[in-house]
Design a protein around this motif. Sequence first.
Motif, PDB file in Angstrom:
ATOM      1  N   TRP A 214       0.847  -1.199   0.000  1.00 43.95           N
ATOM      2  CA  TRP A 214       0.000   0.000   0.000  1.00 43.95           C
ATOM      3  C   TRP A 214       0.880   1.247   0.000  1.00 43.95           C
ATOM      4  CZ3 TRP A 214      -3.887   2.959  -0.863  1.00 43.95           C
ATOM      5  CH2 TRP A 214      -4.335   3.936   0.010  1.00 43.95           C
ATOM      6  N   GLN A 215       1.944   1.218   0.806  1.00 47.96           N
ATOM      7  CA  GLN A 215       2.815   2.394   0.857  1.00 47.96           C
ATOM      8  C   GLN A 215       3.701   2.510  -0.388  1.00 47.96           C
ATOM      9  OE1 GLN A 215       4.641   3.499   4.495  1.00 47.96           O
ATOM     10  NE2 GLN A 215       6.289   4.641   3.528  1.00 47.96           N
ATOM     11  N   VAL A 216       4.383   1.430  -0.753  1.00 45.68           N
ATOM     12  CA  VAL A 216       5.368   1.506  -1.850  1.00 45.68           C
ATOM     13  C   VAL A 216       4.686   1.767  -3.192  1.00 45.68           C
ATOM     14  CG1 VAL A 216       7.092   0.182  -3.162  1.00 45.68           C
ATOM     15  CG2 VAL A 216       7.081   0.093  -0.654  1.00 45.68           C
ATOM     16  N   ASN A 217       3.539   1.116  -3.411  1.00 45.88           N
ATOM     17  CA  ASN A 217       2.901   1.192  -4.736  1.00 45.88           C
ATOM     18  C   ASN A 217       1.933   2.368  -4.874  1.00 45.88           C
ATOM     19  OD1 ASN A 217       4.244  -1.198  -5.025  1.00 45.88           O
ATOM     20  ND2 ASN A 217       2.441  -2.490  -5.148  1.00 45.88           N
ATOM     21  N   TYR A 218       1.407   2.859  -3.753  1.00 45.56           N
ATOM     22  CA  TYR A 218       0.361   3.889  -3.854  1.00 45.56           C
ATOM     23  C   TYR A 218       0.692   5.161  -3.069  1.00 45.56           C
ATOM     24  CZ  TYR A 218      -2.449   0.170  -5.861  1.00 45.56           C
ATOM     25  OH  TYR A 218      -2.893  -0.836  -6.674  1.00 45.56           O
ATOM     26  N   VAL A 219       0.856   5.019  -1.740  1.00 43.04           N
ATOM     27  CA  VAL A 219       0.956   6.225  -0.914  1.00 43.04           C
ATOM     28  C   VAL A 219       2.235   7.007  -1.233  1.00 43.04           C
ATOM     29  CG1 VAL A 219       1.039   7.135   1.445  1.00 43.04           C
ATOM     30  CG2 VAL A 219      -0.415   5.156   0.920  1.00 43.04           C
TER      31      VAL A 219
ATOM     32  N   GLN B  13      -9.988   0.487   0.769  1.00 43.83           N
ATOM     33  CA  GLN B  13     -10.813   0.179   1.951  1.00 43.83           C
ATOM     34  C   GLN B  13     -10.466   1.190   3.051  1.00 43.83           C
ATOM     35  OE1 GLN B  13     -12.717  -3.274   1.606  1.00 43.83           O
ATOM     36  NE2 GLN B  13     -12.304  -2.179  -0.291  1.00 43.83           N
ATOM     37  N   TRP B  14     -11.154   2.311   3.028  1.00 40.12           N
ATOM     38  CA  TRP B  14     -10.741   3.399   3.929  1.00 40.12           C
ATOM     39  C   TRP B  14     -10.882   3.037   5.403  1.00 40.12           C
ATOM     40  CZ3 TRP B  14      -7.627   6.580   1.870  1.00 40.12           C
ATOM     41  CH2 TRP B  14      -7.749   6.946   0.519  1.00 40.12           C
ATOM     42  N   ASN B  15     -11.766   2.067   5.714  1.00 44.39           N
ATOM     43  CA  ASN B  15     -11.910   1.672   7.125  1.00 44.39           C
ATOM     44  C   ASN B  15     -10.837   0.653   7.546  1.00 44.39           C
ATOM     45  OD1 ASN B  15     -12.860  -0.297   5.533  1.00 44.39           O
ATOM     46  ND2 ASN B  15     -14.715  -0.738   6.723  1.00 44.39           N
ATOM     47  N   ASP B  16     -10.022   0.201   6.581  1.00 42.55           N
ATOM     48  CA  ASP B  16      -8.965  -0.783   6.878  1.00 42.55           C
ATOM     49  C   ASP B  16      -7.927  -0.702   5.747  1.00 42.55           C
ATOM     50  OD1 ASP B  16      -7.476  -2.928   7.830  1.00 42.55           O
ATOM     51  OD2 ASP B  16      -8.821  -4.443   6.982  1.00 42.55           O
ATOM     52  N   VAL B  17      -7.204   0.425   5.680  1.00 45.70           N
ATOM     53  CA  VAL B  17      -6.328   0.660   4.518  1.00 45.70           C
ATOM     54  C   VAL B  17      -5.203  -0.376   4.409  1.00 45.70           C
ATOM     55  CG1 VAL B  17      -6.710   3.131   4.163  1.00 45.70           C
ATOM     56  CG2 VAL B  17      -4.964   2.366   5.784  1.00 45.70           C
ATOM     57  N   ASN B  18      -4.822  -0.948   5.552  1.00 45.95           N
ATOM     58  CA  ASN B  18      -3.769  -1.965   5.511  1.00 45.95           C
ATOM     59  C   ASN B  18      -4.318  -3.340   5.171  1.00 45.95           C
ATOM     60  OD1 ASN B  18      -1.646  -0.208   6.092  1.00 45.95           O
ATOM     61  ND2 ASN B  18      -2.089  -0.298   8.277  1.00 45.95           N
ATOM     62  N   MET B  19      -5.633  -3.430   4.969  1.00 46.73           N
ATOM     63  CA  MET B  19      -6.323  -4.675   4.580  1.00 46.73           C
ATOM     64  C   MET B  19      -6.014  -5.816   5.547  1.00 46.73           C
ATOM     65  SD  MET B  19      -6.164  -4.378   0.439  1.00 46.73           S
ATOM     66  CE  MET B  19      -6.994  -5.916   0.168  1.00 46.73           C
ATOM     67  N   THR B  20      -6.005  -5.504   6.830  1.00 49.36           N
ATOM     68  CA  THR B  20      -5.705  -6.529   7.838  1.00 49.36           C
ATOM     69  C   THR B  20      -6.807  -7.578   7.928  1.00 49.36           C
ATOM     70  OG1 THR B  20      -6.658  -5.034   9.449  1.00 49.36           O
ATOM     71  CG2 THR B  20      -4.263  -5.072   9.303  1.00 49.36           C
ATOM     72  N   SER B  21      -8.024  -7.227   7.450  1.00 48.61           N
ATOM     73  CA  SER B  21      -9.131  -8.170   7.558  1.00 48.61           C
ATOM     74  C   SER B  21      -9.390  -8.920   6.250  1.00 48.61           C
ATOM     75  CB  SER B  21     -10.408  -7.414   7.973  1.00 48.61           C
ATOM     76  OG  SER B  21     -10.690  -6.433   6.997  1.00 48.61           O
ATOM     77  N   THR B  22      -8.415  -8.831   5.311  1.00 45.97           N
ATOM     78  CA  THR B  22      -8.630  -9.436   3.988  1.00 45.97           C
ATOM     79  C   THR B  22      -8.669 -10.960   4.058  1.00 45.97           C
ATOM     80  OG1 THR B  22      -7.517  -7.605   2.969  1.00 45.97           O
ATOM     81  CG2 THR B  22      -7.710  -9.565   1.646  1.00 45.97           C
ATOM     82  N   LYS B  23      -9.616 -11.543   3.313  1.00 44.69           N
ATOM     83  CA  LYS B  23      -9.747 -13.001   3.233  1.00 44.69           C
ATOM     84  C   LYS B  23      -9.659 -13.418   1.765  1.00 44.69           C
ATOM     85  CE  LYS B  23     -10.686 -13.500   7.609  1.00 44.69           C
ATOM     86  NZ  LYS B  23      -9.416 -13.346   8.300  1.00 44.69           N
TER      87      LYS B  23
ATOM     88  N   VAL C 212      -8.262 -14.920  -1.814  1.00 49.59           N
ATOM     89  CA  VAL C 212      -7.027 -15.053  -2.583  1.00 49.59           C
ATOM     90  C   VAL C 212      -5.918 -14.129  -2.087  1.00 49.59           C
ATOM     91  CG1 VAL C 212      -7.703 -13.404  -4.390  1.00 49.59           C
ATOM     92  CG2 VAL C 212      -6.136 -15.231  -4.951  1.00 49.59           C
ATOM     93  N   MET C 213      -6.305 -12.987  -1.489  1.00 49.75           N
ATOM     94  CA  MET C 213      -5.295 -12.031  -1.029  1.00 49.75           C
ATOM     95  C   MET C 213      -5.018 -12.170   0.469  1.00 49.75           C
ATOM     96  SD  MET C 213      -4.437 -10.548  -3.768  1.00 49.75           S
ATOM     97  CE  MET C 213      -3.519  -9.100  -3.306  1.00 49.75           C
ATOM     98  N   GLU C 214      -5.479 -13.275   1.075  1.00 48.50           N
ATOM     99  CA  GLU C 214      -5.382 -13.373   2.536  1.00 48.50           C
ATOM    100  C   GLU C 214      -3.940 -13.257   3.057  1.00 48.50           C
ATOM    101  OE1 GLU C 214      -7.459 -15.785   6.135  1.00 48.50           O
ATOM    102  OE2 GLU C 214      -7.178 -16.828   4.242  1.00 48.50           O
ATOM    103  N   LEU C 215      -3.009 -13.807   2.260  1.00 50.61           N
ATOM    104  CA  LEU C 215      -1.609 -13.776   2.709  1.00 50.61           C
ATOM    105  C   LEU C 215      -1.107 -12.357   2.920  1.00 50.61           C
ATOM    106  CD1 LEU C 215       0.045 -16.477   0.445  1.00 50.61           C
ATOM    107  CD2 LEU C 215      -0.171 -16.541   2.923  1.00 50.61           C
ATOM    108  N   TRP C 216      -1.707 -11.412   2.195  1.00 55.54           N
ATOM    109  CA  TRP C 216      -1.219 -10.043   2.297  1.00 55.54           C
ATOM    110  C   TRP C 216      -2.158  -9.180   3.086  1.00 55.54           C
ATOM    111  CZ3 TRP C 216      -1.414 -12.961  -2.151  1.00 55.54           C
ATOM    112  CH2 TRP C 216      -0.170 -13.512  -2.515  1.00 55.54           C
TER     113      TRP C 216
END
Length: 190
Positions: free
Chosen positions: A125-130, A174-184, A186-190
């Motif tokens: 999120w930081q390297v590619n976007y922010v 996902q403005w309520n979870d920008v780090n996507m900590t709750s992702t499930k 195919v992207m769960e690993l990240w």
Amino acid sequence: MHSKEPEFSENDIPDLSGYVAIVTGGNSGIGYETANQLALHNARVYIASRSQERVNQAISQMSQAAMGKTLDLHFLQIDLQDLKSVKAAAEHFMTLETRLDILINNAGVMTVPFKLTADGLETQWQVNYVSPHVFTSSLMPLLLSTASTLDTKDRVRIVHVSSDAAFFGPDTVQWNDVNMTSTKGVMELW
Ligand SMILES: NC(=O)c1ccc[n+]([C@@H]2O[C@H](COP(=O)([O-])OP(=O)(O)OC[C@H]3O[C@@H](n4cnc5c(N)ncnc54)[C@H](OP(=O)(O)O)[C@@H]3O)[C@@H](O)[C@H]2O)c1
């Protein structure tokens, strides 16, 4: 957008004498080829990277392959995992140059293990976007002042290199979870 035949090649790049460009991550991969082609077409190119050693190696390799042509290539220190470094890189650049014609935000990482940067943001999120956003915004006064000196409106360019892999992610931030900590899924690993 994919087309079967390339729409243009390096032979279509015009003479870029007098242009100043920055390519982030220009020490390897797509960024290397981009920086090399811009320099071969006479632009002054700053390779923005976290490693001066890797940039020196890249510059030496490009220069050796240039068959006697002198390339106007330089190193610009930046670490996209560190917002202070990103701001400092832009500020330092503006002490070095009075114009910026081309900014290519190429550096990126993909599928790296989940980790927060010192700024508290997930690495991709930081390297590619922010960080590219902060870098571009910080350089915007120079981009605008460069554009204002030109007759042609399309000389100053900002290019963001992206990937189809972005389509694996959510449709929007996902403005309520920008780090996507709750992702499930195919992207769960990240
Ligand atoms: N290759 C492909 O098939 C492909 C496909 C789709 C999209 N893309 C996109 O194309 C761009 C370039 O990809 P590539 O394949 O050429 O990748 P690459 O060879 O891995 O190069 C990535 C560059 O980004 C730099 N970078 C990574 N993290 C950085 C950080 N924190 N600070 C500063 N620089 C950093 C790397 O520097 P270090 O040497 O210091 O690590 C490297 O120079 C990326 O945006 C990628 O998403 C590539």
